[in-house]
Scaffold this motif. Structure first.
Motif, PDB file in Angstrom:
ATOM      1  N   GLY A 111      10.785  -6.392   2.676  1.00 43.98           N
ATOM      2  CA  GLY A 111      11.389  -5.411   1.778  1.00 43.98           C
ATOM      3  C   GLY A 111      11.474  -4.009   2.351  1.00 43.98           C
ATOM      4  N   TYR A 112      11.010  -3.835   3.577  1.00 47.12           N
ATOM      5  CA  TYR A 112      11.097  -2.526   4.223  1.00 47.12           C
ATOM      6  C   TYR A 112      12.548  -2.186   4.554  1.00 47.12           C
ATOM      7  CZ  TYR A 112       6.083  -2.805   5.632  1.00 47.12           C
ATOM      8  OH  TYR A 112       4.724  -2.885   5.669  1.00 47.12           O
ATOM      9  N   GLN A 113      12.821  -0.894   4.677  1.00 45.88           N
ATOM     10  CA  GLN A 113      14.034  -0.469   5.368  1.00 45.88           C
ATOM     11  C   GLN A 113      13.735  -0.728   6.836  1.00 45.88           C
ATOM     12  OE1 GLN A 113      15.306   3.554   4.119  1.00 45.88           O
ATOM     13  NE2 GLN A 113      13.984   3.243   2.349  1.00 45.88           N
ATOM     14  N   LEU A 114      14.620  -1.470   7.466  1.00 42.43           N
ATOM     15  CA  LEU A 114      14.343  -1.899   8.840  1.00 42.43           C
ATOM     16  C   LEU A 114      14.952  -0.928   9.862  1.00 42.43           C
ATOM     17  CD1 LEU A 114      13.411  -4.097  10.930  1.00 42.43           C
ATOM     18  CD2 LEU A 114      15.686  -5.101  10.664  1.00 42.43           C
ATOM     19  N   ALA A 153       0.823  -1.210   0.000  1.00 39.93           N
ATOM     20  CA  ALA A 153       0.000   0.000   0.000  1.00 39.93           C
ATOM     21  C   ALA A 153       0.864   1.270   0.000  1.00 39.93           C
ATOM     22  CB  ALA A 153      -0.932  -0.003   1.205  1.00 39.93           C
ATOM     23  N   GLY A 154       2.170   1.101   0.156  1.00 41.52           N
ATOM     24  CA  GLY A 154       3.024   2.278  -0.006  1.00 41.52           C
ATOM     25  C   GLY A 154       3.950   2.629   1.149  1.00 41.52           C
ATOM     26  N   ALA A 155       4.021   1.799   2.183  1.00 40.06           N
ATOM     27  CA  ALA A 155       4.988   2.099   3.261  1.00 40.06           C
ATOM     28  C   ALA A 155       6.375   1.624   2.834  1.00 40.06           C
ATOM     29  CB  ALA A 155       4.572   1.416   4.548  1.00 40.06           C
ATOM     30  N   HIS A 156       7.382   2.406   3.147  1.00 37.70           N
ATOM     31  CA  HIS A 156       8.745   2.068   2.712  1.00 37.70           C
ATOM     32  C   HIS A 156       9.643   1.572   3.839  1.00 37.70           C
ATOM     33  CE1 HIS A 156       7.121   5.121   0.002  1.00 37.70           C
ATOM     34  NE2 HIS A 156       7.890   4.603  -0.935  1.00 37.70           N
ATOM     35  N   ARG A 157       9.344   2.060   5.034  1.00 34.07           N
ATOM     36  CA  ARG A 157      10.248   1.768   6.157  1.00 34.07           C
ATOM     37  C   ARG A 157       9.404   1.368   7.357  1.00 34.07           C
ATOM     38  NH1 ARG A 157      11.607   7.801   5.424  1.00 34.07           N
ATOM     39  NH2 ARG A 157      12.852   7.852   3.535  1.00 34.07           N
ATOM     40  N   TYR A 158      10.012   0.555   8.252  1.00 30.75           N
ATOM     41  CA  TYR A 158       9.266   0.131   9.439  1.00 30.75           C
ATOM     42  C   TYR A 158      10.157   0.267  10.673  1.00 30.75           C
ATOM     43  CZ  TYR A 158       5.302  -2.206  11.633  1.00 30.75           C
ATOM     44  OH  TYR A 158       4.174  -2.477  12.372  1.00 30.75           O
ATOM     45  N   LEU A 159       9.605   0.905  11.682  1.00 32.71           N
ATOM     46  CA  LEU A 159      10.344   1.063  12.943  1.00 32.71           C
ATOM     47  C   LEU A 159       9.763   0.163  14.012  1.00 32.71           C
ATOM     48  CD1 LEU A 159      10.556   4.934  13.601  1.00 32.71           C
ATOM     49  CD2 LEU A 159      12.409   3.422  12.858  1.00 32.71           C
ATOM     50  N   LEU A 160      10.563  -0.728  14.505  1.00 28.26           N
ATOM     51  CA  LEU A 160      10.143  -1.566  15.628  1.00 28.26           C
ATOM     52  C   LEU A 160      11.366  -1.752  16.524  1.00 28.26           C
ATOM     53  CD1 LEU A 160       7.889  -3.422  16.894  1.00 28.26           C
ATOM     54  CD2 LEU A 160       8.971  -5.308  15.655  1.00 28.26           C
ATOM     55  N   ARG A 161      11.335  -1.119  17.657  1.00 28.30           N
ATOM     56  CA  ARG A 161      12.495  -1.231  18.537  1.00 28.30           C
ATOM     57  C   ARG A 161      12.540  -2.607  19.179  1.00 28.30           C
ATOM     58  NH1 ARG A 161      12.814   4.303  22.115  1.00 28.30           N
ATOM     59  NH2 ARG A 161      13.369   5.727  20.444  1.00 28.30           N
ATOM     60  N   VAL A 162      13.748  -3.127  19.325  1.00 32.21           N
ATOM     61  CA  VAL A 162      13.900  -4.386  20.056  1.00 32.21           C
ATOM     62  C   VAL A 162      13.799  -4.089  21.565  1.00 32.21           C
ATOM     63  CG1 VAL A 162      16.440  -4.295  20.147  1.00 32.21           C
ATOM     64  CG2 VAL A 162      15.296  -6.505  20.172  1.00 32.21           C
ATOM     65  N   GLU A 163      13.907  -2.824  21.906  1.00 30.46           N
ATOM     66  CA  GLU A 163      13.851  -2.282  23.279  1.00 30.46           C
ATOM     67  C   GLU A 163      15.096  -2.618  24.084  1.00 30.46           C
ATOM     68  OE1 GLU A 163      11.609  -0.234  23.186  1.00 30.46           O
ATOM     69  OE2 GLU A 163       9.853  -1.002  22.192  1.00 30.46           O
ATOM     70  N   THR A 164      15.514  -3.868  24.060  1.00 35.67           N
ATOM     71  CA  THR A 164      16.803  -4.297  24.611  1.00 35.67           C
ATOM     72  C   THR A 164      17.131  -5.628  23.952  1.00 35.67           C
ATOM     73  OG1 THR A 164      18.022  -5.125  26.523  1.00 35.67           O
ATOM     74  CG2 THR A 164      15.647  -5.389  26.587  1.00 35.67           C
TER      75      THR A 164
END
Ligand code: SAH
Ligand code: SF4
Length: 351
Positions: free
Chosen positions: A183-186, A142-153
């Motif tokens: 395929g996202y920038q992680l 749908a058009g998202a390029h990057r995804y932010l998900l912190r590992v937190e620690t």
């Protein structure tokens, strides 16, 4: 790449001139990567509904003192249009975690509309927590390029202490891998100064970023929230604000040195401990700045930690302020580029 022992040594260093040297070295590497440029993203906190109960977080599910909201599609699109008209070519959409069909569809529609009105002109980062492979795929298409998900620690035992039993470390790692494979920038990151956390843990976090091959990192100090449930009082790392800021800046600098071509954000939490914290983050090697462009009325309801800055400001004010602040430190905001992770682009080119 520094080894763990070297990273720990830098993190523990108390000599001010040695620390300045570290920040300068990181800043030079940042300059080699993107010169004086600071990439900018408009941050929209679209909702504070959350199904999770992370003990440290102010908007976790069990906090009954939160006024829950979900911005309407029109409100999000209008905010995105405002951003686009004001020169932003990059947005971050963030919210609490929801995995129901209504929300998944809602996000998909929003992403498609942003792509449509901007004629593919905006690169969108999303940060909606742990989802299924199918959902990551749908949002990507749908058009998202990057995804932010912190590992937190990256310390599994510490992760356990910070979350209820059903929020597992394994799921978090799986999610990060799925995001990358889609395929996202992680993007990932950690909180700094958590109870029980050690300097060794922080060094392992940087090694974790390298091993999982991240494209972007966003991290900041852990800041208590009055309604959060992390009541632990065992602290190995500094709790004094100034020292915590310095430690966070060192994490940015060392991440820049170890992973020279990734994007590193200077996060709002740095500003929460010191008004000039985010600018110091840029001076310590970060190259991404994310002013809040959420509608004013919602801002007070999206408090992950206490004393969140800028909750009374408007998007215009945040934009103007960001420009001035970056200029003051001799760097320059680039509005006209997407500012994708060069690490990611290189990987793609090399196949
Ligand atoms: N629900 C999504 C996105 C919103 S939370 C998610 O969890 O990924 C975004 C980030 O806020 C979290 O990853 C966490 O690192 C940070 N955060 C939450 N509570 C915090 C606190 N008390 N201090 C500092 N950072 C916090
Ligand atoms: Fe929800 Fe994210 Fe807060 Fe966890 S950190 S409670 S997933 S908003």
């Amino acid at each position: 790449m520094l080894d763990k022992k070297e990273i720990v040594k830098f993190l523990k260093e108390t000599d001010k001139s040695k620390n300045s040297e570290l920040f300068n070295r990181a800043r030079e590497i940042k300059h080699q990567l993107c010169d004086k440029d600071v990439y900018i993203r408009g941050l929209v906190e679209i909702s504070n509904y959350c199904r999770k109960d992370c003990y440290y977080c102010g908007i976790r599910k069990s906090n009954k003192n939160v006024n829950r909201y979900l911005m309407s599609e029109d409100e999000i699109i209008n905010t995105a249009k405002w951003a686009y008209d004001n020169g932003y070519k990059s947005l971050v959409l963030q919210s609490g975690e929801r995995i129901d069909d209504t929300f998944i569809q809602f996000v998909e529609d929003v992403l498609k509309k942003i792509r449509q009105f901007s004629n593919n002109g905006i690169h969108v980062t999303i940060s909606f927590g742990e989802q299924t492979e199918e959902t990551y795929q749908r949002w990507y298409e749908a058009g998202a390029h990057r995804y932010l998900l912190r590992v937190e620690t990256s310390n599994r035992e510490l992760y356990k202490k910070l979350h209820p039993e059903d929020h597992t470390f394994e799921n978090r790692i799986n999610a990060l891998n799925l995001i990358k494979e889609t395929g996202y920038q992680l993007g990932t990151g950690v909180m700094i100064g958590l109870p029980h956390q050690t300097y060794e843990d922080l060094a392992d976090d940087i090694i974790f970023f390298r091993d999982i091959d991240v494209d972007m990192v966003g991290m900041g100090p852990y800041l208590p929230h009055k309604d959060a449930a992390l009541e632990d009082s065992v602290y190995n790392l500094p709790t004094d604000k100034e020292e915590l800021l310095t430690l966070s800046l060192k994490m940015i600098a060392l991440t820049r040195i170890c992973l020279p071509d990734i994007n590193i954000a200077s996060t709002t939490a740095l500003q929460a401990i010191k008004s000039f914290g985010r600018e110091q983050g840029i001076l310590a090697g970060a190259n991404v700045f994310m002013p809040n462009i959420s509608e004013g009325e919602y801002r007070p309801n999206y408090q992950l930690y206490d004393n969140k800055p800028c909750i009374d400001d408007s998007s215009d004010e945040c934009m103007e302020c960001a420009g001035k602040r970056i200029e003051m430190i001799g760097e320059e905001i680039r509005y006209d580029v997407w500012g994708d992770s060069q690490h990611f682009l290189k990987k793609k080119k090399d196949g």
